[in-house]
Design a protein around this motif. Structure first.
Motif, PDB file in Angstrom:
ATOM      1  N   ALA A  58       0.827  -1.205   0.000  1.00 25.68           N
ATOM      2  CA  ALA A  58       0.000   0.000   0.000  1.00 25.68           C
ATOM      3  C   ALA A  58       0.861   1.255   0.000  1.00 25.68           C
ATOM      4  CB  ALA A  58      -0.932  -0.012   1.217  1.00 25.68           C
ATOM      5  N   VAL A  59       1.946   1.247   0.779  1.00 27.63           N
ATOM      6  CA  VAL A  59       2.808   2.427   0.859  1.00 27.63           C
ATOM      7  C   VAL A  59       3.473   2.703  -0.479  1.00 27.63           C
ATOM      8  CG1 VAL A  59       4.935   3.300   1.901  1.00 27.63           C
ATOM      9  CG2 VAL A  59       3.188   2.262   3.337  1.00 27.63           C
ATOM     10  N   GLY A  60       3.807   1.668  -1.235  1.00 24.99           N
ATOM     11  CA  GLY A  60       4.520   1.856  -2.490  1.00 24.99           C
ATOM     12  C   GLY A  60       3.654   2.012  -3.714  1.00 24.99           C
ATOM     13  N   GLU A  61       2.344   2.050  -3.574  1.00 17.85           N
ATOM     14  CA  GLU A  61       1.469   2.156  -4.743  1.00 17.85           C
ATOM     15  C   GLU A  61       1.519   3.563  -5.344  1.00 17.85           C
ATOM     16  OE1 GLU A  61      -0.764   1.683  -7.798  1.00 17.85           O
ATOM     17  OE2 GLU A  61      -0.071   0.033  -6.546  1.00 17.85           O
ATOM     18  N   THR A  62       1.445   3.614  -6.671  1.00 17.89           N
ATOM     19  CA  THR A  62       1.571   4.890  -7.375  1.00 17.89           C
ATOM     20  C   THR A  62       0.387   5.192  -8.275  1.00 17.89           C
ATOM     21  OG1 THR A  62       3.977   4.646  -7.380  1.00 17.89           O
ATOM     22  CG2 THR A  62       3.043   6.252  -8.891  1.00 17.89           C
ATOM     23  N   MET A  63       0.086   4.286  -9.218  1.00 23.19           N
ATOM     24  CA  MET A  63      -0.871   4.603 -10.280  1.00 23.19           C
ATOM     25  C   MET A  63      -2.272   4.859  -9.745  1.00 23.19           C
ATOM     26  SD  MET A  63       1.016   4.860 -12.788  1.00 23.19           S
ATOM     27  CE  MET A  63      -0.364   5.381 -13.782  1.00 23.19           C
ATOM     28  N   ILE A  64      -2.698   4.077  -8.762  1.00 22.27           N
ATOM     29  CA  ILE A  64      -4.038   4.301  -8.201  1.00 22.27           C
ATOM     30  C   ILE A  64      -4.114   5.675  -7.565  1.00 22.27           C
ATOM     31  CG2 ILE A  64      -5.661   3.529  -6.431  1.00 22.27           C
ATOM     32  CD1 ILE A  64      -4.772   0.699  -6.953  1.00 22.27           C
ATOM     33  N   VAL A  65      -3.053   6.069  -6.868  1.00 22.98           N
ATOM     34  CA  VAL A  65      -3.063   7.364  -6.180  1.00 22.98           C
ATOM     35  C   VAL A  65      -3.076   8.499  -7.192  1.00 22.98           C
ATOM     36  CG1 VAL A  65      -1.854   8.805  -4.516  1.00 22.98           C
ATOM     37  CG2 VAL A  65      -1.828   6.325  -4.256  1.00 22.98           C
ATOM     38  N   VAL A  66      -2.316   8.361  -8.271  1.00 23.49           N
ATOM     39  CA  VAL A  66      -2.275   9.418  -9.286  1.00 23.49           C
ATOM     40  C   VAL A  66      -3.676   9.692  -9.835  1.00 23.49           C
ATOM     41  CG1 VAL A  66      -1.435  10.005 -11.587  1.00 23.49           C
ATOM     42  CG2 VAL A  66       0.116   9.013  -9.911  1.00 23.49           C
ATOM     43  N   LEU A  67      -4.418   8.629 -10.155  1.00 24.78           N
ATOM     44  CA  LEU A  67      -5.720   8.801 -10.794  1.00 24.78           C
ATOM     45  C   LEU A  67      -6.854   8.981  -9.799  1.00 24.78           C
ATOM     46  CD1 LEU A  67      -5.387   6.121 -13.630  1.00 24.78           C
ATOM     47  CD2 LEU A  67      -5.028   8.581 -13.778  1.00 24.78           C
ATOM     48  N   ALA A  68      -6.708   8.441  -8.588  1.00 27.89           N
ATOM     49  CA  ALA A  68      -7.832   8.462  -7.647  1.00 27.89           C
ATOM     50  C   ALA A  68      -7.692   9.498  -6.552  1.00 27.89           C
ATOM     51  CB  ALA A  68      -8.001   7.074  -7.004  1.00 27.89           C
ATOM     52  N   ALA A  69      -6.462   9.916  -6.222  1.00 28.65           N
ATOM     53  CA  ALA A  69      -6.277  10.870  -5.129  1.00 28.65           C
ATOM     54  C   ALA A  69      -5.703  12.189  -5.581  1.00 28.65           C
ATOM     55  CB  ALA A  69      -5.381  10.257  -4.048  1.00 28.65           C
ATOM     56  N   GLY A  70      -5.260  12.284  -6.822  1.00 23.89           N
ATOM     57  CA  GLY A  70      -4.737  13.539  -7.323  1.00 23.89           C
ATOM     58  C   GLY A  70      -3.271  13.736  -6.975  1.00 23.89           C
TER      59      GLY A  70
END
Length: 494
Positions: A414-426
């Motif tokens: 979870a700490v290392g995730e990138t793509m989901i955060v870019v599209l879902a959290a801005g």
């Protein structure tokens, strides 16, 4: 002679040496295997090792050293006017020479002679052969390319000869050393032990290399930016400077990124851990074999979906759904249909990331729970405990160390995730506690700082390494703490 053919030749020599060594051991024993210290197979294996390992080492060293030597030779043969323009121009010219060298291999003798006499149409000739060339090319490049091809061809033949000679010499020496008292098994086991030690050290060496590469660039970053400003700053605003400039304008506060990373990971864990753990308990303790064989693969399919697909799912489906639901709820309460949940928010990223993490928790926890000895369950049930009491008081405590390890793996993911955060959290770097608003993480900013044609000579790019080493130490602390928990609550069962 290409490398694949040389490898095949070495393997053939090794196989032949194995058969010859085995036959020689049988002949030496005169039909009495008890006279040999080691079985004939060990003698053959030892001979094959002597024939192949040194030859492969020579091949590996040659493949590393020969290109460096050839590049240096071609670089030194370039005109003085090119060398005087600096390293960048020299490397560009060397790259063009290599491209031309590849194209010259496609020309026949007549075309090559014509090109040597008149190199002005170099680019057109190579383009006709399907070899694009950056720039027009210079007259000296044809000669340098021919020299490059000559040196490369000579290096290939010399490499093949050297590898062949080393393999044959190793085979001959090994075969001559095969005698009745020779301890071939001990030698083979010593080689295998060395191979196992090398394999086990790869992870350590890789970790040291990663940390060293990041740490060196991080030190360069802290020479321009104060560590206090970086670790305790509350504003993230790195303003990119011009190429080659050491301008440190901007603010490099880590706290907003760290807060977003931990906040989104926490929401994801709160969503994934209960669902994944309950699913693992059901599959391990309650589900029939037919149901388990169908449900577990279906859950594990989630782990194989690319994270960018989860990002699209969050951007197109989950984010708008939460936004519309919040608008409806707000309208029912206040009469004003205004959404209080943004489409890009901590909640959106956490939910979608939690869905992605469910198979990590469920599959690992299921494997751990099923490894708890059945005698513990039978003893608990025999004493009158119900199945649920057995799970709560016997099975889960026994599986606790493994479950903690599974949760640690999930948290690191979870700490290392990138793509989901870019599209879902801005990408908004800010500190706030409202899960309905946008935030961002350390990994997203690492990608942002390294996107584009950049040089690692300014704080704006070197900060990515500081972020990376910080994230590394966060996960390291998680590992150490989890190891402490596992050792503290570990229980031994026979």
């Amino acid at each position: 002679m290409n490398t694949s053919l040389i490898l095949l030749l070495v393997l053939v020599i090794g196989l032949a040496t194995y058969l010859a060594g085995r036959a020689r051991a049988l002949a030496t024993s005169k039909g009495k295997l008890s006279a040999l210290h080691s079985l004939p197979g060990y003698h053959g294996t030892y001979a094959a090792i002597c024939a192949t390992i040194p030859a492969l080492l020579v091949l590996a060293l040659w493949l590393v050293a020969a290109p460096v030597y050839i590049d240096n030779d071609i670089r030194s043969s370039l005109p003085e006017t090119v060398l005087a323009e600096g390293e960048a121009t020299t490397e560009l010219a060397l790259g063009q020479v290599k491209s031309i060298a590849g194209g010259l291999k496609l020309l026949n003798a007549a075309e090559l002679s014509t090109l040597s006499d008149d190199p002005a149409n170099l680019r057109e000739v190579l383009a006709a052969k399907g070899v694009p060339l950056a720039g027009e090319g210079e007259a000296y490049m044809v000669g340098s390319a021919q020299r490059f091809n000559t040196l490369t061809t000579a290096s290939r033949y010399l490499m093949a000869a050297a590898v062949f000679l080393v393999a044959v010499a190793g085979a001959v020496l090994a075969l001559r050393g095969i005698k009745t008292p020779f301890r071939a098994r001990n030698q083979v086991e010593r080689v295998m032990l060395g191979a196992l030690m090398l394999a086990s050290s790869i992870a350590i060496l890789t970790t040291i290399g990663i940390v060293g590469s990041m740490l060196s660039e991080t030190i360069r970053f802290f020479q321009s930016v104060s560590p206090v400003e970086f670790f305790f700053g509350t504003v993230w605003d790195p303003r990119f400077s011009a190429a080659g400039s050491s301008d440190t304008s901007g603010q490099f506060g880590l706290l907003p990124l760290l807060a977003g990373t931990l906040y989104i990971a926490l929401v994801a864990m709160l969503f994934a851990v209960p669902i994944g753990l309950f699913a693992a308990i059901y599959m391990a303790e309650y589900a029939r074999p037919a149901v388990r064989s169908a449900v577990k693969p279906l859950l594990e399919i989630l782990a194989g979906i690319p994270t960018i697909v989860y990002g699209f799912f969050a951007l197109v489906t989950v984010g708008p759904f939460l936004r519309d639901i919040s608008a409806e709820l707000n309208g029912l309460v206040t009469g004003n249909y205004v959404s209080f949940i943004q489409a890009q928010s901590v909640l959106t990223a956490g939910i979608v990331m939690g869905i992605m993490l469910i198979p990590f928790v469920s599959s690992l926890s299921d494997d751990i729970i099923t490894q708890v000895p059945a005698s513990l369950r039978d003893g608990s049930l025999g004493l009158g405990a119900t199945r649920s009491e057995t799970i709560k008081r016997v099975v889960l405590p026994a599986a606790l160390p493994g479950i903690v390890g599974a949760l640690l793996l999930t948290a690191s993911r979870a700490v290392g995730e990138t793509m989901i955060v870019v599209l879902a959290a801005g990408v908004a770097a800010r500190m706030q506690l409202n899960p309905f608003e946008a935030m961002t993480t350390v990994t997203v900013k690492i990608v942002n700082q390294l996107t584009g044609d950049l040089e690692f000579n300014s704080p704006q790019t070197l900060v990515a390494f500081a972020l990376g080493i910080t994230l590394f130490f966060i996960t390291l602390c998680l590992n150490i703490y989890a190891l402490y928990i596992v050792r503290k609550y570990r229980e031994q069962y026979e």
